[in-house]
Design a protein around this motif. Structure first.
Motif, PDB file in Angstrom:
ATOM      1  N   LEU A   1      -3.118   8.881 -10.564  1.00 12.71           N
ATOM      2  CA  LEU A   1      -2.717   7.493 -10.791  1.00 12.71           C
ATOM      3  C   LEU A   1      -2.485   7.231 -12.276  1.00 12.71           C
ATOM      4  CD1 LEU A   1      -5.111   5.712  -8.297  1.00 12.71           C
ATOM      5  CD2 LEU A   1      -2.610   5.805  -8.128  1.00 12.71           C
ATOM      6  N   ARG A   2      -3.320   7.805 -13.101  1.00 13.15           N
ATOM      7  CA  ARG A   2      -3.155   7.661 -14.547  1.00 13.15           C
ATOM      8  C   ARG A   2      -1.808   8.236 -14.976  1.00 13.15           C
ATOM      9  NH1 ARG A   2      -4.770  10.301 -18.669  1.00 13.15           N
ATOM     10  NH2 ARG A   2      -6.009  11.899 -17.673  1.00 13.15           N
ATOM     11  N   TRP A   3      -1.481   9.406 -14.452  1.00 14.59           N
ATOM     12  CA  TRP A   3      -0.220  10.065 -14.773  1.00 14.59           C
ATOM     13  C   TRP A   3       0.959   9.229 -14.268  1.00 14.59           C
ATOM     14  CZ3 TRP A   3       3.801  12.308 -11.949  1.00 14.59           C
ATOM     15  CH2 TRP A   3       4.671  13.099 -12.697  1.00 14.59           C
ATOM     16  N   GLU A   4       0.853   8.763 -13.020  1.00 14.47           N
ATOM     17  CA  GLU A   4       1.916   7.965 -12.416  1.00 14.47           C
ATOM     18  C   GLU A   4       2.166   6.674 -13.204  1.00 14.47           C
ATOM     19  OE1 GLU A   4       2.065   5.238  -8.551  1.00 14.47           O
ATOM     20  OE2 GLU A   4       1.766   7.346  -8.083  1.00 14.47           O
TER      21      GLU A   4
ATOM     22  N   LEU B   1     -15.474   2.552  -9.410  1.00 18.75           N
ATOM     23  CA  LEU B   1     -14.352   2.656  -8.483  1.00 18.75           C
ATOM     24  C   LEU B   1     -13.597   1.338  -8.389  1.00 18.75           C
ATOM     25  CD1 LEU B   1     -15.724   4.736  -5.475  1.00 18.75           C
ATOM     26  CD2 LEU B   1     -14.106   5.450  -7.215  1.00 18.75           C
ATOM     27  N   TYR B   2     -14.328   0.249  -8.307  1.00 17.38           N
ATOM     28  CA  TYR B   2     -13.713  -1.075  -8.234  1.00 17.38           C
ATOM     29  C   TYR B   2     -12.867  -1.336  -9.475  1.00 17.38           C
ATOM     30  CZ  TYR B   2     -13.198  -6.127  -8.249  1.00 17.38           C
ATOM     31  OH  TYR B   2     -12.672  -7.392  -8.303  1.00 17.38           O
ATOM     32  N   ASN B   3     -13.443  -1.089 -10.649  1.00 18.90           N
ATOM     33  CA  ASN B   3     -12.730  -1.356 -11.904  1.00 18.90           C
ATOM     34  C   ASN B   3     -11.500  -0.476 -12.078  1.00 18.90           C
ATOM     35  OD1 ASN B   3     -14.529  -3.368 -12.623  1.00 18.90           O
ATOM     36  ND2 ASN B   3     -15.816  -2.009 -13.817  1.00 18.90           N
ATOM     37  N   VAL B   4     -11.608   0.787 -11.750  1.00 18.29           N
ATOM     38  CA  VAL B   4     -10.469   1.700 -11.884  1.00 18.29           C
ATOM     39  C   VAL B   4      -9.398   1.345 -10.852  1.00 18.29           C
ATOM     40  CG1 VAL B   4      -9.712   4.095 -11.640  1.00 18.29           C
ATOM     41  CG2 VAL B   4     -11.752   3.565 -12.963  1.00 18.29           C
ATOM     42  N   ALA B   5      -9.794   1.087  -9.622  1.00 21.18           N
ATOM     43  CA  ALA B   5      -8.828   0.710  -8.586  1.00 21.18           C
ATOM     44  C   ALA B   5      -8.053  -0.536  -9.012  1.00 21.18           C
ATOM     45  CB  ALA B   5      -9.540   0.477  -7.256  1.00 21.18           C
ATOM     46  N   LYS B   6      -8.759  -1.501  -9.576  1.00 21.14           N
ATOM     47  CA  LYS B   6      -8.145  -2.753 -10.021  1.00 21.14           C
ATOM     48  C   LYS B   6      -7.074  -2.504 -11.093  1.00 21.14           C
ATOM     49  CE  LYS B   6     -10.139  -6.341 -12.403  1.00 21.14           C
ATOM     50  NZ  LYS B   6     -11.230  -7.260 -12.695  1.00 21.14           N
TER      51      LYS B   6
ATOM     52  N   PRO C   1     -10.743  -1.405  -3.650  1.00 26.02           N
ATOM     53  CA  PRO C   1     -11.572  -0.202  -3.457  1.00 26.02           C
ATOM     54  C   PRO C   1     -11.265   0.496  -2.126  1.00 26.02           C
ATOM     55  CG  PRO C   1     -12.913  -1.962  -4.346  1.00 26.02           C
ATOM     56  CD  PRO C   1     -11.570  -2.570  -3.999  1.00 26.02           C
ATOM     57  N   ALA C   2     -10.980  -0.280  -1.087  1.00 25.15           N
ATOM     58  CA  ALA C   2     -10.665   0.313   0.216  1.00 25.15           C
ATOM     59  C   ALA C   2      -9.359   1.107   0.157  1.00 25.15           C
ATOM     60  CB  ALA C   2     -10.568  -0.772   1.282  1.00 25.15           C
ATOM     61  N   GLN C   3      -8.350   0.567  -0.520  1.00 29.25           N
ATOM     62  CA  GLN C   3      -7.084   1.281  -0.656  1.00 29.25           C
ATOM     63  C   GLN C   3      -7.271   2.556  -1.472  1.00 29.25           C
ATOM     64  OE1 GLN C   3      -5.102  -2.105  -2.405  1.00 29.25           O
ATOM     65  NE2 GLN C   3      -3.671  -2.228  -0.687  1.00 29.25           N
ATOM     66  N   PHE C   4      -8.072   2.450  -2.533  1.00 26.27           N
ATOM     67  CA  PHE C   4      -8.345   3.615  -3.382  1.00 26.27           C
ATOM     68  C   PHE C   4      -9.012   4.710  -2.563  1.00 26.27           C
ATOM     69  CE2 PHE C   4     -10.934   6.144  -6.217  1.00 26.27           C
ATOM     70  CZ  PHE C   4     -10.096   6.367  -7.301  1.00 26.27           C
ATOM     71  N   LEU C   5     -10.055   4.355  -1.823  1.00 28.46           N
ATOM     72  CA  LEU C   5     -10.783   5.344  -1.027  1.00 28.46           C
ATOM     73  C   LEU C   5      -9.936   5.895   0.110  1.00 28.46           C
ATOM     74  CD1 LEU C   5     -14.340   3.766  -1.044  1.00 28.46           C
ATOM     75  CD2 LEU C   5     -13.559   5.797  -2.295  1.00 28.46           C
ATOM     76  N   ALA C   6      -9.028   5.083   0.651  1.00 28.68           N
ATOM     77  CA  ALA C   6      -8.121   5.578   1.691  1.00 28.68           C
ATOM     78  C   ALA C   6      -7.220   6.671   1.119  1.00 28.68           C
ATOM     79  CB  ALA C   6      -7.283   4.439   2.257  1.00 28.68           C
ATOM     80  N   LYS C   7      -6.774   6.508  -0.119  1.00 29.07           N
ATOM     81  CA  LYS C   7      -5.954   7.535  -0.766  1.00 29.07           C
ATOM     82  C   LYS C   7      -6.770   8.806  -0.978  1.00 29.07           C
ATOM     83  CE  LYS C   7      -2.738   4.497  -3.183  1.00 29.07           C
ATOM     84  NZ  LYS C   7      -1.496   4.979  -2.584  1.00 29.07           N
TER      85      LYS C   7
ATOM     86  N   THR D   1      -7.105  10.546   2.490  1.00 32.07           N
ATOM     87  CA  THR D   1      -5.869  11.169   2.976  1.00 32.07           C
ATOM     88  C   THR D   1      -5.276  12.139   1.959  1.00 32.07           C
ATOM     89  OG1 THR D   1      -4.489   9.372   2.138  1.00 32.07           O
ATOM     90  CG2 THR D   1      -5.287   9.189   4.415  1.00 32.07           C
ATOM     91  N   GLU D   2      -5.929  12.244   0.802  1.00 30.86           N
ATOM     92  CA  GLU D   2      -5.477  13.110  -0.286  1.00 30.86           C
ATOM     93  C   GLU D   2      -4.070  12.732  -0.751  1.00 30.86           C
ATOM     94  OE1 GLU D   2      -6.237  17.266   0.389  1.00 30.86           O
ATOM     95  OE2 GLU D   2      -8.148  16.833   1.349  1.00 30.86           O
ATOM     96  N   GLU D   3      -3.776  11.425  -0.673  1.00 35.14           N
ATOM     97  CA  GLU D   3      -2.484  10.910  -1.112  1.00 35.14           C
ATOM     98  C   GLU D   3      -2.410  10.883  -2.631  1.00 35.14           C
ATOM     99  OE1 GLU D   3      -0.054   6.721  -0.828  1.00 35.14           O
ATOM    100  OE2 GLU D   3      -1.523   7.169   0.711  1.00 35.14           O
ATOM    101  N   LEU D   4      -1.310  11.325  -3.187  1.00 34.63           N
ATOM    102  CA  LEU D   4      -1.065  11.317  -4.633  1.00 34.63           C
ATOM    103  C   LEU D   4      -2.001  12.218  -5.419  1.00 34.63           C
ATOM    104  CD1 LEU D   4      -0.546   7.503  -5.322  1.00 34.63           C
ATOM    105  CD2 LEU D   4       1.228   9.236  -5.234  1.00 34.63           C
ATOM    106  N   LEU D   5      -2.590  13.187  -4.800  1.00 34.67           N
ATOM    107  CA  LEU D   5      -3.533  14.014  -5.525  1.00 34.67           C
ATOM    108  C   LEU D   5      -2.818  15.176  -6.194  1.00 34.67           C
ATOM    109  CD1 LEU D   5      -6.580  14.065  -3.109  1.00 34.67           C
ATOM    110  CD2 LEU D   5      -6.117  12.541  -5.010  1.00 34.67           C
ATOM    111  N   ALA D   6      -2.588  15.035  -7.460  1.00 32.37           N
ATOM    112  CA  ALA D   6      -1.899  16.069  -8.235  1.00 32.37           C
ATOM    113  C   ALA D   6      -2.914  16.952  -8.929  1.00 32.37           C
ATOM    114  CB  ALA D   6      -0.990  15.421  -9.266  1.00 32.37           C
ATOM    115  N   GLU D   7      -2.611  18.205  -8.958  1.00 31.85           N
ATOM    116  CA  GLU D   7      -3.443  19.142  -9.701  1.00 31.85           C
ATOM    117  C   GLU D   7      -3.060  19.065 -11.166  1.00 31.85           C
ATOM    118  OE1 GLU D   7      -5.870  21.073  -8.601  1.00 31.85           O
ATOM    119  OE2 GLU D   7      -5.615  20.612  -6.493  1.00 31.85           O
TER     120      GLU D   7
END
Length: 85
Positions: free
Chosen positions: A17-20, A54-59, A65-71, A74-80
């Motif tokens: 997310l930081r990269w994106e 988690l709340y602060n970073v997700a914001k 937080p629920a959307q963040f944890l869902a990602k 599901t390993e969505e957007l997980l870049a190495e």
């Protein structure tokens, strides 16, 4: 998924997310209220994180937080790191 796996997935998602969003590791702490060292350790999967963090970073990324944890789940957007330049 094990706790260790979640820990790593959370770190990968924050990095992705930081990269994106084109945020450096120095910019995210200013926006989230957490230290560079803490965020670096989380991104590297070395430490567990609190719900507050988690709340602060997700914001910062416009997520709940629920959307963040869902990602994470599901390993969505997980870049190495090795693939992002």
């Amino acid at each position: 998924m094990t706790i260790a796996k979640y820990q790593k997935q959370i770190g990968k998602l924050i990095y992705s997310l930081r990269w994106e969003h084109r945020l450096t590791l120095k910019q995210l702490p200013v926006k989230s209220g957490h230290s560079v060292l803490q965020l670096r350790n989380i991104e590297n999967g070395k430490v567990n994180t609190s719900m507050k963090m988690l709340y602060n970073v997700a914001k910062v990324f416009g997520l709940s937080p629920a959307q963040f944890l869902a990602k994470v789940e599901t390993e969505e957007l997980l870049a190495e790191k090795k693939y992002i330049r």
